[in-house]
Design a protein around this motif. Structure first.
Motif, mmCIF file in Angstrom:
data_model
loop_
_atom_site.group_PDB
_atom_site.id
_atom_site.type_symbol
_atom_site.label_atom_id
_atom_site.label_comp_id
_atom_site.label_asym_id
_atom_site.label_seq_id
_atom_site.Cartn_x
_atom_site.Cartn_y
_atom_site.Cartn_z
ATOM 1 N N VAL A 158 12.752 20.832 -44.180
ATOM 2 C CA VAL A 158 12.477 21.770 -43.534
ATOM 3 C C VAL A 158 11.261 21.523 -43.821
ATOM 4 O O VAL A 158 10.211 21.293 -43.105
ATOM 5 C CB VAL A 158 12.857 23.139 -42.253
ATOM 6 C CG1 VAL A 158 11.059 23.414 -42.062
ATOM 7 C CG2 VAL A 158 14.193 23.190 -42.205
ATOM 8 N N GLY A 159 10.858 22.212 -44.917
ATOM 9 C CA GLY A 159 9.484 21.864 -45.654
ATOM 10 C C GLY A 159 8.914 20.227 -45.536
ATOM 11 O O GLY A 159 7.430 20.178 -45.811
ATOM 12 N N VAL A 160 9.589 20.071 -46.428
ATOM 13 C CA VAL A 160 9.184 18.286 -46.108
ATOM 14 C C VAL A 160 9.037 17.212 -45.011
ATOM 15 O O VAL A 160 7.854 16.752 -45.288
ATOM 16 C CB VAL A 160 10.252 17.447 -47.072
ATOM 17 C CG1 VAL A 160 9.776 15.971 -46.295
ATOM 18 C CG2 VAL A 160 10.175 18.109 -48.431
ATOM 19 N N MET A 161 9.591 18.120 -44.125
ATOM 20 C CA MET A 161 9.254 17.663 -42.544
ATOM 21 C C MET A 161 8.118 18.199 -42.556
ATOM 22 O O MET A 161 7.120 16.907 -41.661
ATOM 23 C CB MET A 161 10.088 18.221 -41.501
ATOM 24 C CG MET A 161 11.786 16.708 -41.286
ATOM 25 S SD MET A 161 10.926 15.516 -41.079
ATOM 26 C CE MET A 161 11.415 15.169 -39.633
ATOM 27 N N PHE A 162 8.118 19.248 -42.101
ATOM 28 C CA PHE A 162 5.845 19.617 -41.734
ATOM 29 C C PHE A 162 5.279 19.546 -42.652
ATOM 30 O O PHE A 162 4.166 19.154 -42.528
ATOM 31 C CB PHE A 162 6.325 21.073 -41.852
ATOM 32 C CG PHE A 162 6.928 22.078 -41.075
ATOM 33 C CD1 PHE A 162 8.138 22.249 -40.650
ATOM 34 C CD2 PHE A 162 6.117 22.871 -39.872
ATOM 35 C CE1 PHE A 162 8.755 22.750 -39.692
ATOM 36 C CE2 PHE A 162 6.304 23.738 -38.753
ATOM 37 C CZ PHE A 162 7.579 23.742 -38.397
ATOM 38 N N LEU A 163 5.826 19.231 -43.924
ATOM 39 C CA LEU A 163 4.776 18.633 -45.414
ATOM 40 C C LEU A 163 4.088 16.975 -44.047
ATOM 41 O O LEU A 163 2.634 16.993 -44.275
ATOM 42 C CB LEU A 163 5.448 18.314 -46.599
ATOM 43 C CG LEU A 163 4.060 16.946 -47.702
ATOM 44 C CD1 LEU A 163 3.451 18.985 -47.744
ATOM 45 C CD2 LEU A 163 4.681 17.771 -49.081
ATOM 46 N N PHE A 164 5.063 16.314 -44.199
ATOM 47 C CA PHE A 164 4.477 14.817 -43.468
ATOM 48 C C PHE A 164 3.974 14.956 -42.334
ATOM 49 O O PHE A 164 2.974 13.734 -42.342
ATOM 50 C CB PHE A 164 6.219 14.036 -44.130
ATOM 51 C CG PHE A 164 5.961 13.338 -44.874
ATOM 52 C CD1 PHE A 164 6.055 12.079 -45.621
ATOM 53 C CD2 PHE A 164 7.854 13.553 -45.691
ATOM 54 C CE1 PHE A 164 5.672 11.540 -46.301
ATOM 55 C CE2 PHE A 164 7.779 13.116 -46.734
ATOM 56 C CZ PHE A 164 7.338 12.092 -47.386
ATOM 57 N N THR A 165 4.606 15.708 -41.067
ATOM 58 C CA THR A 165 3.981 15.857 -39.815
ATOM 59 C C THR A 165 2.452 16.306 -40.200
ATOM 60 O O THR A 165 0.870 15.719 -39.688
ATOM 61 C CB THR A 165 4.781 16.574 -39.201
ATOM 62 O OG1 THR A 165 6.148 16.552 -39.324
ATOM 63 C CG2 THR A 165 4.293 16.784 -37.532
#
Lengths: 318, 234
Positions: free
Chosen positions: B22-29
């Motif tokens: 979840v963290g990585v998705m938020f980071l990329f977004t």
């Protein structure tokens, strides 16, 4: 309760099970005995519906495992060889998950889990994460999981492996107790264990069923009265002479000095003849005190060899 | 099914995997939001969604690699398969658990949309069109990778197989124009996830694209059940 008919299982060209049939009634503890690779685990995996048989049927409580799996599985609890535990879960959460899988009513769960934890002696580790438990505790958590839902049929694959001696006694007592009301199948390669907890024994060898009877029948094979190990005080030559004076032909082998002037001998008479009393009289007559006497130790392998021999003879006779 | 769904979601967040995903998705977004919207000075979210295609392609195999292979490794499949639960229920439970974590992770785009809506007028139907596309695409990929994880007890192999499929899906678009044989090149074009997904990012809600993703999802879920069934009899 359990009705197994003509089970055959092929793994590729290898035959793991060959035409195995047996049944067990309510209130019976049935032991599956066999060496490693005899087909015990395969049999249990088929009974519990984990794998399918190439041929044959399994009926649990009258429900066929293949055509009515949900009903059949609902009345089976299974402890596989390696307990099926999720290492990251807490014991209580894990058992709660098992309750949900086995559809235990929500209101009863808490009480149900507590009772089973008490039965299996894991109340004190309920809040701990499974991966931090010792092997004995893991085994018992696996057993607790099998008991969830109070299944009528319990299938336990080597349930006492990894337990310490006092835990082994506890678990055996528990199995005997549960066996009064349900049907239990236990596998083991330890003969004494099977003898202690089972009402009936099925012996498997290389996927074939080579014996089906009570532990009494088997122990008849364990005691071989024609084979004796004894400690005798006195000159080995005199002992040899005393043995040769026996009415039957016996072979004698000295296996070493045990105490000063006392030697150990292994004496073997003809098959199916009890030589113990004759031996005692012969030694008494020769004034050779027998310090110790015990029946010859027959290993598991001996019994298997004999059973295999018997079954081969039967086949030849046919 | 709910028991398995519940346990799987917990399992994601009992280990760092769920949080990292979840963290990585938020980071990329967040980064794409900065790069396309803040830096590019636009309210159009097309940029974010079209670049997320590649991110999702390479993150989904990580999300799904443990689903069925871990159970085989730990032998907990013996618990599941001998319980009065059907194979279909097991597969669906695991599938929806991964879908839930995926949905949570792409809430990042909704967070961005909310921020944008405070700054200017947002075209919500278009944003939802993008969002539906991303959900459908992710769910399809989860089904494919779930199927792959049913073959092996090694999570690493499951992940690598997933990456291979992802890579193939990326490659398919460059492959189609170079092949002379018309049937094959047409077939490859038809299978292209990117083409289907792009129409969502253009703001087109095409029925054929929705059916395409849904049918591939269902097909691979059926394959997964069949693969488990096959293992029972082999």
């Amino acid at each position: 309760m359990i009705d197994v008919k003509n089970l055959t299982k092929h793994y590729g060209s290898k035959i793991a099970l060959n035409n195995v049939s047996f049944s067990a009634k309510e209130g019976q503890v049935l032991g599956l005995l066999g060496l490693n690779g005899a087909g015990k685990t395969t049999t249990m995996n088929i009974i519990t519906g984990y794998i399918g048989a190439t041929e044959g049927t399994v009926l649990i409580n009258g429900f066929d495992m293949i055509s009515e799996p949900a009903k059949a599985k609902a009345s089976v609890g299974y402890l596989p060889e390696q307990p099926p535990l999720y290492p990251d879960m807490k014991v209580k959460d894990y058992l709660d998950f098992a309750c949900k899988l086995k559809k235990v009513k929500e209101g009863d769960r808490e009480r149900h889990i507590n009772r089973i934890c008490e039965q299996t002696g894991i109340l004190n580790v309920c809040g701990r994460v499974i991966k931090n438990l010792s092997k004995g505790y893991r085994q018992r958590v696996g057993l607790a999981q099998a008991l969830i839902g109070d299944p009528k049929v319990l299938v336990l694959d080597e349930p006492t492996v990894g337990l310490d001696p006092s835990q082994i006694i506890e678990v055996r007592t528990l199995i005997r107790e549960l066996g009064k009301t349900g049907t239990i199948i236990v596998s083991s390669h330890i003969l004494s264990e099977i003898k202690e907890i089972c009402d009936r024994v099925v012996v498997l060898h290389q996927g074939r069923m080579i014996a089906d009877g009570t532990p009494g029948n088997l122990s008849g094979m364990i005691h071989a009265p024609n084979k004796v190990v004894t400690w005798v005080e006195g000159d080995p030559d005199l002992v040899n002479m005393a043995v040769s004076s026996l009415p039957m032909t016996c072979t004698i082998r000295e296996t070493g000095q045990k105490e000063k002037g006392i030697y150990e001998y292994e004496i073997k008479g003809p098959e199916n003849t009890d030589i113990r009393a004759a031996l005692f009289r012969a030694f008494a007559k020769a004034d050779l005190p027998m310090i110790a006497i015990k029946g010859g130790d027959i290993s598991m392998e001996d019994i298997f060899l004999r059973l295999i021999e018997d079954s081969n003879k039967e086949e030849e006779a046919k | 099914m709910t028991a398995i769904l519940d346990r799987e979601i917990r399992a994601y967040f009992q280990s760092p995997l769920g949080y990292i995903f979840v963290g990585v998705m938020f980071l990329f977004t967040g980064y794409f939001f900065f790069a396309y919207n803040l830096y590019g000075n636009t309210t159009d979210m097309r940029g974010i969604f079209s670049t997320l295609f590649a991110v999702v392609l390479f993150l989904i195999p990580i999300l799904t690699m443990r689903l069925l292979s871990e159970d085989r490794k730990l032998k907990t499949d013996q618990l599941l398969l001998t319980a009065p639960v059907s194979r279909t229920a097991i597969v669906l439970g695991k599938y929806f658990a991964a879908v839930c974590v995926f949905l949570l992770s792409i809430m990042s785009t909704m967070a961005v949309a909310v921020v944008i809506s405070h700054l200017s007028k947002t075209e919500w139907p278009v944003v939802f069109g993008h969002f539906i596309g991303l959900i459908l695409f992710g769910n399809t990929l989860i089904a494919i990778c779930l199927f792959l994880s049913s073959f092996t007890e090694s999570q690493v192999i499951a992940a690598i197989a997933g990456f291979a499929v992802s890579f193939f899906l990326m490659l398919i678009d460059t492959l189609a124009p170079v092949i002379n044989i018309k049937i094959i090149s047409r077939g490859l074009e038809g299978l292209s996830f990117q083409n289907r997904y792009t129409s969502f990012t253009l703001g087109i809600l095409n029925g054929a694209d929705i059916v395409f993703f849904l049918s591939i999802t269902v097909m691979f879920l059926c394959f997964t059940v069949a693969s488990m069934e096959k293992r029972r009899w082999s």
